[in-house]
Write a protein that holds these residues in place. Structure first.
Motif, mmCIF file in Angstrom:
data_model
loop_
_atom_site.group_PDB
_atom_site.id
_atom_site.type_symbol
_atom_site.label_atom_id
_atom_site.label_comp_id
_atom_site.label_asym_id
_atom_site.label_seq_id
_atom_site.Cartn_x
_atom_site.Cartn_y
_atom_site.Cartn_z
ATOM 1 N N VAL A 168 0.831 -1.207 0.000
ATOM 2 C CA VAL A 168 0.000 0.000 0.000
ATOM 3 C C VAL A 168 0.867 1.260 0.000
ATOM 4 O O VAL A 168 0.539 2.253 -0.657
ATOM 5 N N VAL A 216 -6.425 0.773 6.227
ATOM 6 C CA VAL A 216 -5.382 -0.210 5.934
ATOM 7 C C VAL A 216 -4.053 0.328 6.423
ATOM 8 O O VAL A 216 -3.916 1.516 6.743
ATOM 9 N N ASP A 238 0.365 -3.319 4.203
ATOM 10 C CA ASP A 238 -0.601 -4.281 3.673
ATOM 11 C C ASP A 238 -0.358 -4.467 2.179
ATOM 12 O O ASP A 238 0.126 -3.558 1.493
ATOM 13 N N THR A 257 -5.912 -5.230 -0.241
ATOM 14 C CA THR A 257 -6.676 -3.985 -0.189
ATOM 15 C C THR A 257 -7.727 -3.957 -1.288
ATOM 16 O O THR A 257 -8.847 -3.478 -1.084
ATOM 17 N N VAL A 274 -5.145 5.361 5.062
ATOM 18 C CA VAL A 274 -4.018 4.521 5.469
ATOM 19 C C VAL A 274 -3.520 5.040 6.809
ATOM 20 O O VAL A 274 -3.230 6.238 6.950
#
Length: 215
Positions: free
Chosen positions: A3, A85, A89, A94, A108
């Motif tokens: 991410v 998230v 991750d 996601t 995030v």
């Protein structure tokens, strides 16, 4: 891919006591669709979408309508709790959250603090990169037995032609669970020699089904 590789770190955010009018101006100014709502510790406590703001605003068709609704605070319309998230991750995980929760944006967080945001547009662009369709290439789909070691066996055939593989996808063959479909994107505009090699090795090529090459 993680991410943190795709998230935007410059996030437009607001406090819950700020007004709907403020959110409306920021949405229009920055051409965004979501604004995270944070507390004094920069922890995400809600999120407001352009639809939330639109639904809470006076209609544009009634010029004389009382516009005092725009002075209501964001805590009256924000969605809470918020799905978030972590920067570490995986993007694929996601993407499943976007699908399963039917959402278009996830903040995030790290140590419960807002550090970024990922939108459905970011996710779509990333999926395009992962599949390799953004580069000039050819797609080859092969039906294979679902067994250990099948992927290196097939890639060895491609390797004989010294072509660069830009992406590989594997998904189930819906008609028979004993098989898988392997999708290669290779950097060549003439996949015919590779297809001939694959068929000579006994593999079933589903795409492209080229004229003049027996299936």
């Amino acid at each position: 891919m993680l991410v943190e590789d795709i998230m935007k770190t410059e996030v437009i955010k607001l406090k819950p006591h700020e007004t709907i009018e403020t959110a409306l101006k920021l949405l229009n100014q920055y051409h965004i669709r979501h604004i995270p709502i944070v507390d004094d510790q920069n922890q995400v406590i809600g999120i407001v979408s352009d639809r939330d703001v639109r639904d809470a605003s006076p209609s544009i068709f009634y010029q004389d309508e009382d516009r005092s609704e725009l002075q209501n605070t964001l805590e009256t319309i924000m969605t809470t709790p918020v799905i978030t998230v972590h920067p570490l991750d995986f993007v694929e995980e996601t993407a499943s959250i976007f699908y399963e929760q039917e959402i278009a944006c996830v903040p995030v967080t790290k140590s419960n603090k807002l550090v970024g945001i990922v939108t459905e547009k970011d996710m779509l662009y990333t999926m395009i990169q992962l599949t390799g369709v953004h580069v000039q290439s050819s797609q080859i789909e092969i039906k294979v037995y679902d067994k250990p070691g099948i992927l290196p066996e097939v890639t060895a055939v491609l390797g004989r032609r010294k072509v660069n593989i830009t992406s590989v996808l594997v998904y189930p063959y819906q008609k028979d669970e004993k098989y898988k479909i392997i999708v290669f994107r290779v950097q060549t505009m003439n996949p015919n020699p590779i297809i001939e090699d694959l068929k000579a090795e006994g593999y079933e090529v589903l795409w492209p089904n080229l004229p003049g090459i027996e299936t």
